[in-house]
Design a protein around this motif. Structure first.
Motif, PDB file in Angstrom:
ATOM      1  N   ILE A 119       6.508   6.377  -3.270  1.00  0.00           N
ATOM      2  CA  ILE A 119       5.149   6.251  -2.720  1.00  0.00           C
ATOM      3  C   ILE A 119       5.076   5.833  -1.321  1.00  0.00           C
ATOM      4  CG2 ILE A 119       2.958   4.951  -3.092  1.00  0.00           C
ATOM      5  CD1 ILE A 119       3.705   4.426  -6.013  1.00  0.00           C
ATOM      6  N   GLY A 120       5.714   5.135  -0.669  1.00  0.00           N
ATOM      7  CA  GLY A 120       5.507   4.610   0.434  1.00  0.00           C
ATOM      8  C   GLY A 120       6.325   5.696   1.432  1.00  0.00           C
ATOM      9  N   GLY A 121       7.510   6.393   1.033  1.00  0.00           N
ATOM     10  CA  GLY A 121       7.953   7.132   2.027  1.00  0.00           C
ATOM     11  C   GLY A 121       9.645   6.616   1.821  1.00  0.00           C
ATOM     12  N   LEU A 122      10.398   7.317   1.337  1.00  0.00           N
ATOM     13  CA  LEU A 122      12.036   6.689   1.323  1.00  0.00           C
ATOM     14  C   LEU A 122      12.248   6.357   2.889  1.00  0.00           C
ATOM     15  CD1 LEU A 122      13.877   9.450  -0.719  1.00  0.00           C
ATOM     16  CD2 LEU A 122      13.738   6.865  -1.220  1.00  0.00           C
ATOM     17  N   GLY A 123      12.757   5.186   2.603  1.00  0.00           N
ATOM     18  CA  GLY A 123      13.399   4.560   3.864  1.00  0.00           C
ATOM     19  C   GLY A 123      12.161   3.887   4.903  1.00  0.00           C
ATOM     20  N   ASN A 124      10.994   3.907   4.603  1.00  0.00           N
ATOM     21  CA  ASN A 124      10.167   3.347   5.303  1.00  0.00           C
ATOM     22  C   ASN A 124       9.784   1.966   4.483  1.00  0.00           C
ATOM     23  OD1 ASN A 124       7.482   2.665   6.402  1.00  0.00           O
ATOM     24  ND2 ASN A 124       6.897   4.468   6.817  1.00  0.00           N
ATOM     25  N   TYR A 125      10.082   0.786   5.499  1.00  0.00           N
ATOM     26  CA  TYR A 125       9.826  -0.492   4.833  1.00  0.00           C
ATOM     27  C   TYR A 125       8.433  -1.001   4.660  1.00  0.00           C
ATOM     28  CZ  TYR A 125      15.004  -0.849   5.816  1.00  0.00           C
ATOM     29  OH  TYR A 125      16.138  -0.585   6.078  1.00  0.00           O
ATOM     30  N   THR A 126       7.464  -0.404   5.602  1.00  0.00           N
ATOM     31  CA  THR A 126       6.154  -0.771   5.458  1.00  0.00           C
ATOM     32  C   THR A 126       5.605  -0.181   4.386  1.00  0.00           C
ATOM     33  OG1 THR A 126       6.339  -0.612   7.995  1.00  0.00           O
ATOM     34  CG2 THR A 126       4.222  -1.410   7.206  1.00  0.00           C
ATOM     35  N   GLY A 127       6.132   1.083   4.278  1.00  0.00           N
ATOM     36  CA  GLY A 127       5.523   2.073   3.304  1.00  0.00           C
ATOM     37  C   GLY A 127       5.740   1.466   1.862  1.00  0.00           C
ATOM     38  N   ALA A 128       6.778   0.710   1.683  1.00  0.00           N
ATOM     39  CA  ALA A 128       7.442   0.079   0.458  1.00  0.00           C
ATOM     40  C   ALA A 128       6.144  -0.939   0.171  1.00  0.00           C
ATOM     41  CB  ALA A 128       8.832  -0.364   0.498  1.00  0.00           C
ATOM     42  N   VAL A 129       5.832  -1.553   1.228  1.00  0.00           N
ATOM     43  CA  VAL A 129       5.086  -2.715   0.616  1.00  0.00           C
ATOM     44  C   VAL A 129       3.664  -2.184   0.345  1.00  0.00           C
ATOM     45  CG1 VAL A 129       3.499  -4.623   1.528  1.00  0.00           C
ATOM     46  CG2 VAL A 129       5.886  -4.356   2.396  1.00  0.00           C
ATOM     47  N   LEU A 130       3.159  -0.928   0.841  1.00  0.00           N
ATOM     48  CA  LEU A 130       1.877  -0.516   0.422  1.00  0.00           C
ATOM     49  C   LEU A 130       2.268   0.102  -1.278  1.00  0.00           C
ATOM     50  CD1 LEU A 130      -0.931   0.707   1.008  1.00  0.00           C
ATOM     51  CD2 LEU A 130       0.121   2.707   1.789  1.00  0.00           C
ATOM     52  N   GLY A 131       3.375   0.792  -1.217  1.00  0.00           N
ATOM     53  CA  GLY A 131       3.741   1.440  -2.526  1.00  0.00           C
ATOM     54  C   GLY A 131       3.701   0.313  -3.817  1.00  0.00           C
ATOM     55  N   ALA A 132       4.176  -0.930  -3.291  1.00  0.00           N
ATOM     56  CA  ALA A 132       4.430  -2.116  -4.391  1.00  0.00           C
ATOM     57  C   ALA A 132       3.039  -2.610  -4.657  1.00  0.00           C
ATOM     58  CB  ALA A 132       5.133  -3.065  -3.670  1.00  0.00           C
ATOM     59  N   LEU A 133       1.977  -2.537  -3.694  1.00  0.00           N
ATOM     60  CA  LEU A 133       0.637  -3.096  -4.048  1.00  0.00           C
ATOM     61  C   LEU A 133       0.152  -1.872  -5.104  1.00  0.00           C
ATOM     62  CD1 LEU A 133      -0.734  -4.502  -0.814  1.00  0.00           C
ATOM     63  CD2 LEU A 133      -0.282  -5.541  -2.911  1.00  0.00           C
ATOM     64  N   ILE A 134       0.330  -0.746  -4.594  1.00  0.00           N
ATOM     65  CA  ILE A 134      -0.298   0.412  -5.450  1.00  0.00           C
ATOM     66  C   ILE A 134       0.086   0.297  -6.996  1.00  0.00           C
ATOM     67  CG2 ILE A 134      -0.362   2.904  -5.739  1.00  0.00           C
ATOM     68  CD1 ILE A 134      -0.791   2.981  -2.655  1.00  0.00           C
ATOM     69  N   LEU A 135       1.570   0.146  -6.856  1.00  0.00           N
ATOM     70  CA  LEU A 135       2.180   0.289  -8.175  1.00  0.00           C
ATOM     71  C   LEU A 135       1.832  -0.863  -9.114  1.00  0.00           C
ATOM     72  CD1 LEU A 135       3.827   1.575 -10.229  1.00  0.00           C
ATOM     73  CD2 LEU A 135       5.860   0.462  -9.416  1.00  0.00           C
ATOM     74  N   GLY A 136       1.720  -2.189  -8.409  1.00  0.00           N
ATOM     75  CA  GLY A 136       1.220  -3.376  -9.057  1.00  0.00           C
ATOM     76  C   GLY A 136       0.039  -3.180  -9.645  1.00  0.00           C
ATOM     77  N   LEU A 137      -1.100  -2.786  -8.792  1.00  0.00           N
ATOM     78  CA  LEU A 137      -2.339  -2.507  -9.258  1.00  0.00           C
ATOM     79  C   LEU A 137      -2.605  -1.653 -10.257  1.00  0.00           C
ATOM     80  CD1 LEU A 137      -4.200  -2.633  -5.913  1.00  0.00           C
ATOM     81  CD2 LEU A 137      -4.193  -4.259  -7.565  1.00  0.00           C
ATOM     82  N   THR A 138      -1.910  -0.359 -10.183  1.00  0.00           N
ATOM     83  CA  THR A 138      -2.062   0.599 -11.212  1.00  0.00           C
ATOM     84  C   THR A 138      -1.417   0.017 -12.687  1.00  0.00           C
ATOM     85  OG1 THR A 138      -1.242   2.084  -9.604  1.00  0.00           O
ATOM     86  CG2 THR A 138      -1.329   2.886 -11.785  1.00  0.00           C
TER      87      THR A 138
END
Ligand SMILES: Nc1ncnc2c1ncn2[C@@H]1O[C@H](COP(=O)(O)OP(=O)(O)OP(=O)(O)O)[C@@H](O)[C@H]1O
Ligand SMILES: [Mg+2]
Lengths: 238, 288
Positions: B231-250
């Motif tokens: 979701i955040g973009g492989l290898g992108n650490y900031t993107g992963a934080v966003l991805g984690a929030l999105i997955l957590g909320l979902t």
């Protein structure tokens, strides 16, 4: 004694052999130019010297010691640095972080702050850019970062792979001026270039590679005057 | 009100997901391999902590240093003695390391089953909740969130400010560039795999008091981490934080609206959606 002596170097990628016998030498403090058509093996030669590509034959002697087949870490530690073709910066890291990675070898790890300052003194353009992501810079700026990064390891021999690649003519001249200035400080340079005329003006001697082999060597001016070189690399109609 | 409650639950869950994904991302970065054993390390650490709590009453948070060191050593050994021995031909390197982590995943799941049995365990630790008007914040979730935040920030600082951290990031961003700088990429990979595994085990420690776990559940946590980084973009650490929030909320909303069983499909659903609409991830750049 030559600073670098490459003899009958052979290397390739998997089963494909790219170098069939490259030989050349670099004396301390000189600029040597390597020219050759696309795919002749210029980049492979530089990568084999630094250890990114493992040679399958031949010898590379730097400062009297065999370095062929050694890991890049060891080769850089001994005083060879590479400015790679296409720059190969760490795009997501800042300019300063890129320079700090350049100071990775143990020999230069201490005093990184001083080396950074020296780098900003030498390349005044980089100071204001130090916090910027390397990937967001222009091509010319990126090339300067790549050169500054390589110099962080305080090399005695700098291998430069097409430093003018993709740059406007004016920027290319600036880069060549930098090469001259770096050399004046005592760093020997191997310059691989497509801008053959300008590169030959800078160099004292030159080598021509064809299909993975050294086919010609001589003083830069002699190579410049060679009919075959004129026809193949300078586009001059004879 | 219920939406706010669900949002808070989702965000709190996102903390642990982000931590776990950080480990996954580091390993992907230095190895270019999707570590299919990632979730198995997460649940292994969780089961160990649950075991220590039920047998000896040890507070799982106190075990964090232990699980982190355990993960680091285990990861270093796995890389040094297994992954590093794989043939290096460019064409097959990624496929063979993928296969190896797949096998490792089975090995860890089987080992966990043999050692700890197949039943679900949990840590009845901090079972209360803070009441803020109509909103209730489970203490365990809040603690896990805060701990995940502290650990993530801690590891992020190490990645930025240490020699090894910079070498890990440089190797992730440009392998040949890193080699040109004289970085010993083999060593960085061993230490990067070790760091990623240590982070997986830290996340597992937090998981131990959030969910019922058993050693067979690794794949769930692998998929979660994989989804977050995709979701955040492989290898992108900031993107992963966003991805984690999105997955957590979902996960939080879907388990309320669709039930827990269907909610397990949330990561797969997001995964496919992102791959269809933004294949490089929400913050990812198209691969050069
Ligand atoms: N990573 C690689 N894998 C396989 N073959 C490669 C690889 N890199 C280069 N080659 C091949 O090796 C040969 C020499 O390539 P090399 O890049 O050294 O040439 P070059 O002289 O630097 O060319 P250019 O002027 O285009 O940069 C070419 O035939 C090229 O296709
Ligand atoms: Mg080239």
């Amino acid at each position: 004694m030559s600073l670098l002596a490459v003899d009958d170097l052979q290397a390739g990628y998997g089963d494909f052999k790219a170098l069939h016998g490259v030989s050349f030498a670099v004396e301390p403090g000189e600029i040597v130019c390597v020219i050759g058509a696309n795919g002749a093996g210029k980049s492979t030669t530089l990568k084999s010297i630094i250890g990114i590509v493992r040679p399958t034959g031949g010898t590379v002697i730097f400062d009297g010691e065999h370095i062929e087949g050694r890991a890049p870490g060891e080769v850089v530690e001994r005083g060879v640095a590479l400015v790679p073709e296409g720059r190969n910066l760490f795009a997501g890291m800042t300019v300063e972080e890129n320079l700090m990675v350049g100071a990775h070898p143990k020999r230069v790890r201490r005093g990184v702050a001083r080396r950074l300052r020296e780098s900003y003194d030498r390349f005044p353009l980089l100071g204001p850019l130090r916090g910027r992501r390397a990937g967001s810079l222009s091509g010319g700026q990126q090339q300067i970062v790549a050169i500054a990064r390589a110099l962080m390891s305080e090399p005695r021999l700098l291998l430069m792979d097409e430093p003018s690649l993709g740059l406007a003519p004016k920027i290319t001249l600036e880069i060549f001026d930098l090469v001259r200035a770096i050399n004046r400080d005592g760093v020997a340079v191997v310059l691989v270039e497509q801008n053959v005329v300008q590169a030959l003006e800078l160099a004292s001697r030159a080598y021509v590679l064809t299909e993975g082999k050294t086919v010609m060597e001589g003083a830069a001016a002699t190579i410049r005057g060679n009919a075959d070189v004129k026809r193949r690399f300078l586009g001059e109609v004879l | 009100m219920i939406a706010l409650q669900l949002a808070i639950n989702g965000i709190l869950l996102g903390g642990v997901l982000a931590l776990s994904a950080l480990g996954f991302n580091i390993i992907f970065g230095v190895m270019r391999v999707v570590n299919l054993a990632h979730g198995d390390f997460v649940v292994l650490a969780a089961v160990l902590c649950a075991y220590a709590f039920t047998q000896f009453g040890i507070n799982p948070l106190l075990l964090l240093p232990v699980t982190i060191v355990f993960g680091f050593v285990a990861g270093a050994l796995v890389h040094r003695f297994l992954l590093r021995r794989l043939p290096r031909e460019i064409a097959s390197a990624e496929a063979s390391s993928l296969t190896l982590t797949f096998g490792l995943s089975y090995f860890l799941a089987g080992g966990g089953l043999a050692l700890f049995g197949g039943s679900f365990v949990s840590v009845p630790f901090l079972t209360g909740a803070y009441q803020l008007g109509p909103i209730s914040i489970p203490q365990a979730r809040l603690l896990a969130f805060v701990a995940a935040l502290v650990l993530s920030v801690g590891f992020a600082i190490l990645l930025r400010s240490t020699l090894l951290g910079r070498a890990i990031r440089a190797t992730s961003q440009h392998l040949e560039g890193a080699l040109a700088c004289g970085i010993d990429v083999d060593r960085v990979r061993t230490l990067g795999f070790a760091t990623g595994t240590a982070i997986a085990c830290a996340a597992g420690t937090l998981v131990s008091f959030l969910f019922n776990v058993n050693a067979q559940q690794g794949v769930l946590y692998t998929v979660n981490a994989f989804a977050v980084v995709v979701i955040g973009g492989l290898g992108n650490y900031t993107g992963a934080v966003l991805g984690a929030l999105i997955l957590g909320l979902t996960e939080s909303f879907s388990s309320y609206l669709l039930g827990a069983t269907l909610a397990e499909a949330a990561p797969y659903f997001l995964f496919i959606l992102v791959l269809l609409l933004a294949p490089a991830g929400l913050l990812g750049k198209r691969a050069a």
